[in-house]
Design a protein around this motif. Structure first.
Motif, PDB file in Angstrom:
ATOM      1  N   GLY A  23       6.583  11.524  -0.580  1.00  0.00           N
ATOM      2  CA  GLY A  23       6.651  10.119  -0.173  1.00  0.00           C
ATOM      3  C   GLY A  23       5.540   9.271  -0.751  1.00  0.00           C
ATOM      4  N   GLY A  26       6.617   9.418  -5.474  1.00  0.00           N
ATOM      5  CA  GLY A  26       7.949   9.197  -6.007  1.00  0.00           C
ATOM      6  C   GLY A  26       8.638  10.516  -6.310  1.00  0.00           C
ATOM      7  N   ALA A  54      18.479   3.465   2.582  1.00  0.00           N
ATOM      8  CA  ALA A  54      17.695   2.268   2.247  1.00  0.00           C
ATOM      9  C   ALA A  54      16.417   2.201   3.072  1.00  0.00           C
ATOM     10  CB  ALA A  54      18.523   1.010   2.477  1.00  0.00           C
ATOM     11  N   ASN A  56      14.182   1.606   6.808  1.00  0.00           N
ATOM     12  CA  ASN A  56      14.133   0.693   7.951  1.00  0.00           C
ATOM     13  C   ASN A  56      13.851  -0.748   7.543  1.00  0.00           C
ATOM     14  OD1 ASN A  56      14.560   2.757   9.895  1.00  0.00           O
ATOM     15  ND2 ASN A  56      12.419   3.382   9.676  1.00  0.00           N
ATOM     16  N   ARG A  57      13.934  -1.633   8.539  1.00  0.00           N
ATOM     17  CA  ARG A  57      13.668  -3.059   8.317  1.00  0.00           C
ATOM     18  C   ARG A  57      12.206  -3.317   7.954  1.00  0.00           C
ATOM     19  NH1 ARG A  57      14.541  -6.124  13.443  1.00  0.00           N
ATOM     20  NH2 ARG A  57      13.544  -7.795  12.272  1.00  0.00           N
ATOM     21  N   MET A  58      11.952  -4.444   7.257  1.00  0.00           N
ATOM     22  CA  MET A  58      10.596  -4.899   6.986  1.00  0.00           C
ATOM     23  C   MET A  58      10.088  -5.681   8.208  1.00  0.00           C
ATOM     24  SD  MET A  58      10.604  -3.699   3.996  1.00  0.00           S
ATOM     25  CE  MET A  58      12.324  -3.450   3.668  1.00  0.00           C
ATOM     26  N   PRO A  59       8.797  -5.788   8.455  1.00  0.00           N
ATOM     27  CA  PRO A  59       7.765  -5.052   7.732  1.00  0.00           C
ATOM     28  C   PRO A  59       7.758  -3.578   8.109  1.00  0.00           C
ATOM     29  CG  PRO A  59       6.788  -6.414   9.465  1.00  0.00           C
ATOM     30  CD  PRO A  59       8.235  -6.753   9.422  1.00  0.00           C
ATOM     31  N   ARG A  60       7.572  -2.744   7.083  1.00  0.00           N
ATOM     32  CA  ARG A  60       7.564  -1.311   7.363  1.00  0.00           C
ATOM     33  C   ARG A  60       6.291  -0.638   6.857  1.00  0.00           C
ATOM     34  NH1 ARG A  60      13.061   0.321   3.961  1.00  0.00           N
ATOM     35  NH2 ARG A  60      12.139   0.351   1.882  1.00  0.00           N
ATOM     36  N   ILE A  61       5.319  -1.435   6.455  1.00  0.00           N
ATOM     37  CA  ILE A  61       3.975  -0.903   6.282  1.00  0.00           C
ATOM     38  C   ILE A  61       2.979  -1.895   6.867  1.00  0.00           C
ATOM     39  CG2 ILE A  61       4.334   0.577   4.261  1.00  0.00           C
ATOM     40  CD1 ILE A  61       3.222  -1.681   2.561  1.00  0.00           C
ATOM     41  N   GLU A  63      -1.609  -2.236   7.596  1.00  0.00           N
ATOM     42  CA  GLU A  63      -2.912  -1.593   7.454  1.00  0.00           C
ATOM     43  C   GLU A  63      -3.636  -1.584   8.790  1.00  0.00           C
ATOM     44  OE1 GLU A  63      -5.081  -2.949   4.100  1.00  0.00           O
ATOM     45  OE2 GLU A  63      -6.824  -1.739   4.564  1.00  0.00           O
ATOM     46  N   MET A  68      -3.184   3.554   7.327  1.00  0.00           N
ATOM     47  CA  MET A  68      -1.981   2.814   6.973  1.00  0.00           C
ATOM     48  C   MET A  68      -0.852   3.295   7.876  1.00  0.00           C
ATOM     49  SD  MET A  68       0.002   3.195   3.339  1.00  0.00           S
ATOM     50  CE  MET A  68       1.764   2.898   3.253  1.00  0.00           C
ATOM     51  N   ILE A  72       8.828   3.604   6.841  1.00  0.00           N
ATOM     52  CA  ILE A  72       9.772   3.476   5.725  1.00  0.00           C
ATOM     53  C   ILE A  72      11.150   3.993   6.137  1.00  0.00           C
ATOM     54  CG2 ILE A  72      10.247   4.101   3.313  1.00  0.00           C
ATOM     55  CD1 ILE A  72       7.682   2.436   3.609  1.00  0.00           C
ATOM     56  N   LEU A 208       3.157  -4.727  14.461  1.00  0.00           N
ATOM     57  CA  LEU A 208       2.921  -4.831  13.016  1.00  0.00           C
ATOM     58  C   LEU A 208       4.103  -4.288  12.224  1.00  0.00           C
ATOM     59  CD1 LEU A 208      -0.858  -3.834  12.629  1.00  0.00           C
ATOM     60  CD2 LEU A 208       0.158  -6.109  12.854  1.00  0.00           C
ATOM     61  N   SER A 217      -1.375   7.249   8.483  1.00  0.00           N
ATOM     62  CA  SER A 217      -1.931   8.130   7.458  1.00  0.00           C
ATOM     63  C   SER A 217      -3.269   7.567   7.002  1.00  0.00           C
ATOM     64  CB  SER A 217      -0.967   8.245   6.279  1.00  0.00           C
ATOM     65  OG  SER A 217      -0.834   6.986   5.633  1.00  0.00           O
TER      66      SER A 217
END
Lengths: 305, 262
Positions: A23, A26, A54, A56-61, A63, A68, A72, A208, A217
Motif C-alpha cells: 500500500g 504501488g 475504488a 472509500n470517500r474523500m477525505p481519506r488521508i 495528518e 498519518m 483508503i 478528519l 501509521s
C-alpha cells in the motif's frame, strides 16, 4: 568488512532485511524514477482483491502528530489486472516480489491464492487479515484467531510458497493470534498493520476522515509496533517481519533486536521516495560500528534491563 | 532524482496569512509548467510528517527562481512561515499534469478563488508570452489578498475583481462577474476557460461552464501524502464513475467531467 545483510524468511532468501510495505509502494515500479527497486530486500505489492476497488470517500488521508491517518479502503486494480498488467512488468526485477491479498470471505482468500500462487513472479504471499478500512473481512478477521486458522487451513494446501500473515495490533492478545497463525501453517508473520485511529476538526466538528476512523501509521505508532513484535516473537518460532513507523536504520535495528528477522518501510516512502535505501545503509552502518558480521546475529538479542 | 534542497532567496508575508517564498533552482525553472506543484517538506523532522503540495506560483527563468504562495492554515504552514532566506527548502517535483496550453484557443478566461490565485500567475505569464488574450476574474474574501494585478493590467489583461468585503472591485463572488462575461461570450469558440479555487466555487463555475461551447480546465486541490499516485489518498470522482488521483492524473482536469456532490 561489509556485513552480511541477507536474511531467510521461510524459503525466501532476501539480499537485505528491508522491504517496502504493501500500500506504500504501488505495484513495484512507481518509484523506479527515484531509485532502483532491485536494491531492496523485497517489495510487497498493494493489496489486491478479486474485483477492482475504488476505495472509500474523500477525505481519506489526514495528518496527525508524527503520523498519518488513512481510510483508503484497499483501492486496487483487482487480481485479473494485477496478473495481466502489473506482475509481468516485474519480470526482470532482481528482488523478491511478495503479493499481498485480501478477501471479503474465507473462500475469497483461497480463490485469490489459487489465482496468484503459481505465477512465477510471485515469490511469496502476504495475507492481509488486518485492514481497518473495509466493511467485510479485514480487521474483523485478523482479530479472530479461529478465522485466521480457517483461512490458513484453506490456503496452506494450495502452495509451497511462503505464506506471510499480516496481523493487526488492534487486539488484546497478539500472542494467541500469532500462535494460531503459526500452528495453522504460516511461514512468517508481518506486524503491525495500522492502528485504529481518528481525528476531529474542532472548527467544523467533522472527523478528519470521511469514514470517521482509519488506520494510523508513521513514527507515532513505532512503540506500539515494537511491543507487538516483541510479544509475538516470544510466542512463535517462525520469522517475524516488523513494521510500524520505521524512518531510519536505527529504527529498523530496534525491531531486529526486539525479535524481527526483517522489516518493512511504509509511510516513509510517501515522504522520502528513496527512504528505504537510507534505512538499508543505516542498518549497514550500525553493523559496521558494532562489529556485527551477520545481520541475523542481531535478531532477538534484547539485553536484560 | 527529483528531490532537491533549494536555497530560499526571499520569504515575505503578503497579507497577515499569505506568504510568498522564492527559491533558487535552475532545474525547476527549466522543467516547471503552469498548473504543476511542488511537494514541500517543511523541515527535516518527523513532525510535521508529510510533505505539503504547493502549486507553482511563478517562475522567472532568467533568474532561475521559483515562487510559491501559501496561506498559513495549520501547524505545517505556520512552521514554514518561520523559514528564513538563506535556509534550504526540500522540494520534490515538479509533480502533476498542469494546464494544457496546446489546445487551440485565442482568448483565456481565468476564474480564480482565494488561494486558487496562486497558480494563475504562472499561467497568465505563460499565456501572455504565447500572445494569448487573457481575462482574469479573481475573487477573494478580503480585498487585502488581491495583489500583483497592476502589472497584468499593464500587459493588457482584462482584470475583474470580486471581494466578499467589497473593498476592491465588485462586492460579491466570482460568479457575479462570470455570468455577465458569459452572457456575451458563451458561444465564442476561440475561448478556453481555466478555473482554480475551492470546491464550492468549482461546482458553481461548472454549472455555468456547462452552458458554454468552449472547453474548461480545472485545477483541483485535495489532501495528499505521496504526490505521485501511490498512496491513492487524493481521489477525484468523475461523472463517468471513474476515480482519478489529483496528484498524478491531475491536478488539472476537464471541468465538465468532474463529479461534485454539491
Amino acid at each position: 568488512m561489509k556485513p552480511d545483510l541477507s536474511v531467510i524468511i521461510g524459503s525466501l532468501n532476501l539480499k537485505n532485511p528491508v522491504m517496502t510495505a504493501s500500500g506504500t509502494f504501488g505495484y513495484g515500479l512507481e518509484y523506479a524514477d527515484y531509485f532502483d527497486p532491485a536494491m531492496l530486500g523485497g517489495i510487497i505489492t498493494k493489496t489486491v482483491t478479486l474485483e477492482p476497488r475504488a476505495g472509500n470517500r474523500m477525505p481519506r488521508i489526514a495528518e496527525t502528530p508524527a503520523g498519518m491517518l488513512n481510510s483508503i479502503g484497499l483501492a486496487n486494480v483487482g487480481v485479473e489486472s494485477f496478473l495481466e498488467s502489473k506482475l509481468p512488468e516485474l519480470e526482470n526485477l532482481k528482488t523478491a516480489v511478495i503479493a499481498n491479498i485480501a478477501g471479503n470471505t474465507v473462500e475469497e482468500y483461497c480463490l485469490l491464492l489459487q489465482k496468484i500462487a503459481n505465477h512465477p513472479r510471485v515469490d511469496a504471499i502476504e495475507v492481509n487479515v488486518s485492514c481497518p478500512n473495509v466493511e467485510q473481512g479485514g480487521l474483523a478477521f485478523g482479530a479472530d484467531a479461529s478465522v485466521i486458522e480457517e483461512i490458513m487451513h484453506c490456503m496452506r494446501p494450495e502452495t509451497d510458497k511462503p505464506l506471510i500473515v499480516k496481523l493487526t495490533p488492534n487486539v488484546t492478545d497478539i500472542q494467541s493470534i500469532a500462535a494460531a497463525a503459526e500452528s495453522a501453517g504460516a511461514d512468517a508473520l508481518s506486524l503491525i498493520n495500522t492502528v485504529l485511529g481518528m481525528g476531529v476538526d474542532i472548527q467544523t466538528r467533522k472527523p478528519l476522515l470521511a469514514r470517521i476512523t482509519g488506520g494510523l501509521s508513521g513514527p507515532a505508532i513505532k512503540p506500539i509496533a515494537l511491543a507487538k513484535v516483541y510479544q509475538a516473537a516470544q510466542a512463535v518460532s517462525i520469522p517475524i517481519i516488523g513494521l510500524g513507523g520505521i524512518m531510519t536504520g536505527e529504527d529498523a535495528v530496534e525491531f531486529l533486536i526486539a525479535g524481527a528477522s526483517a522489516v518493512q518501510v511504509g509511510t516513509l516512502n510517501f515522504i522520502q521516495p528513496d527512504g528505504a535505501l537510507q534505512v538499508i545503509s543505516g542498518i549497514e552502518k550500525y553493523c559496521i560500528d558494532h562489529g556485527i558480521e551477520r545481520i541475523q546475529d542481531l535478531v532477538g538479542t534484547l539485553a536484560e534491563a | 532524482m527529483y528531490i532537491e534542497s533549494c536555497e530560499i532567496l526571499t520569504h515575505e508575508a503578503i497579507t497577515k496569512t499569505v506568504y510568498r517564498i522564492v527559491v533558487s533552482s535552475e532545474r525547476l525553472a527549466r522543467e516547471c509548467y503552469p498548473g504543476q506543484f511542488l511537494h514541500v517538506k517543511v523541515r527535516e523532522a518527523i513532525d510535521p510528517l508529510l510533505r505539503r503540495p504547493l502549486s507553482v506560483h511563478r517562475v522567472i527563468p532568467k533568474k532561475n527562481t521559483i515562487e510559491l504562495l501559501y496561506r498559513v492554515v495549520g501547524h505545517g504552514t505556520r512552521l514554514m512561515s518561520g523559514l528564513k532566506s538563506g535556509e534550504l527548502l526540500n522540494v520534490m517535483g515538479p509533480l502533476g499534469n498542469g494546464f494544457d496550453l496546446e489546445t487551440p484557443f485565442d482568448h483565456a478566461v481565468i476564474v480564480a478563488g482565494g488561494m486558487g490565485g496562486a497558480p494563475v500567475f504562472f499561467l497568465i505569464d505563460t499565456l501572455l508570452d504565447m500572445g494569448k488574450q487573457v481575462t482574469l476574474i479573481w475573487g477573494v474574501g478580503d480585498g487585502k489578498e488581491i495583489f500583483g494585478i497592476e502589472t497584468f493590467k499593464a500587459r493588457g489583461v482584462d482584470v475583474q475583481i470580486a471581494t466578499e468585503d467589497g473593498t476592491v472591485g465588485k462586492k460579491g463572488l466570482v460568479t457575479d462577474l462570470l455570468i455577465p462575461f458569459l452572457a456575451k461570450e458563451k458561444n465564442n469558440s476561440t475561448l478556453c476557460g481555466f478555473v482554480c479555487g475551492p470546491e464550492c466555487m468549482l461546482s458553481s463555475v461548472q454549472k455555468l461552464a456547462g452552458k458554454t461551447s468552449f472547453p474548461w480546465q480545472a485545477s483541483l486541490e485535495e489532501r495528499m501524502a505521496c504526490g505521485i499516485g501511490v498512496c491513492r489518498g487524493c481521489g477525484v470522482q468523475l461523472r463517468n464513475a471513474d476515480m482519478k488521483m489529483v496528484c498524478d492524473d491531475g491536478p488539472v482536469f476537464n471541468l465538465k467531467e468532474i463529479y461534485f456532490e454539491a
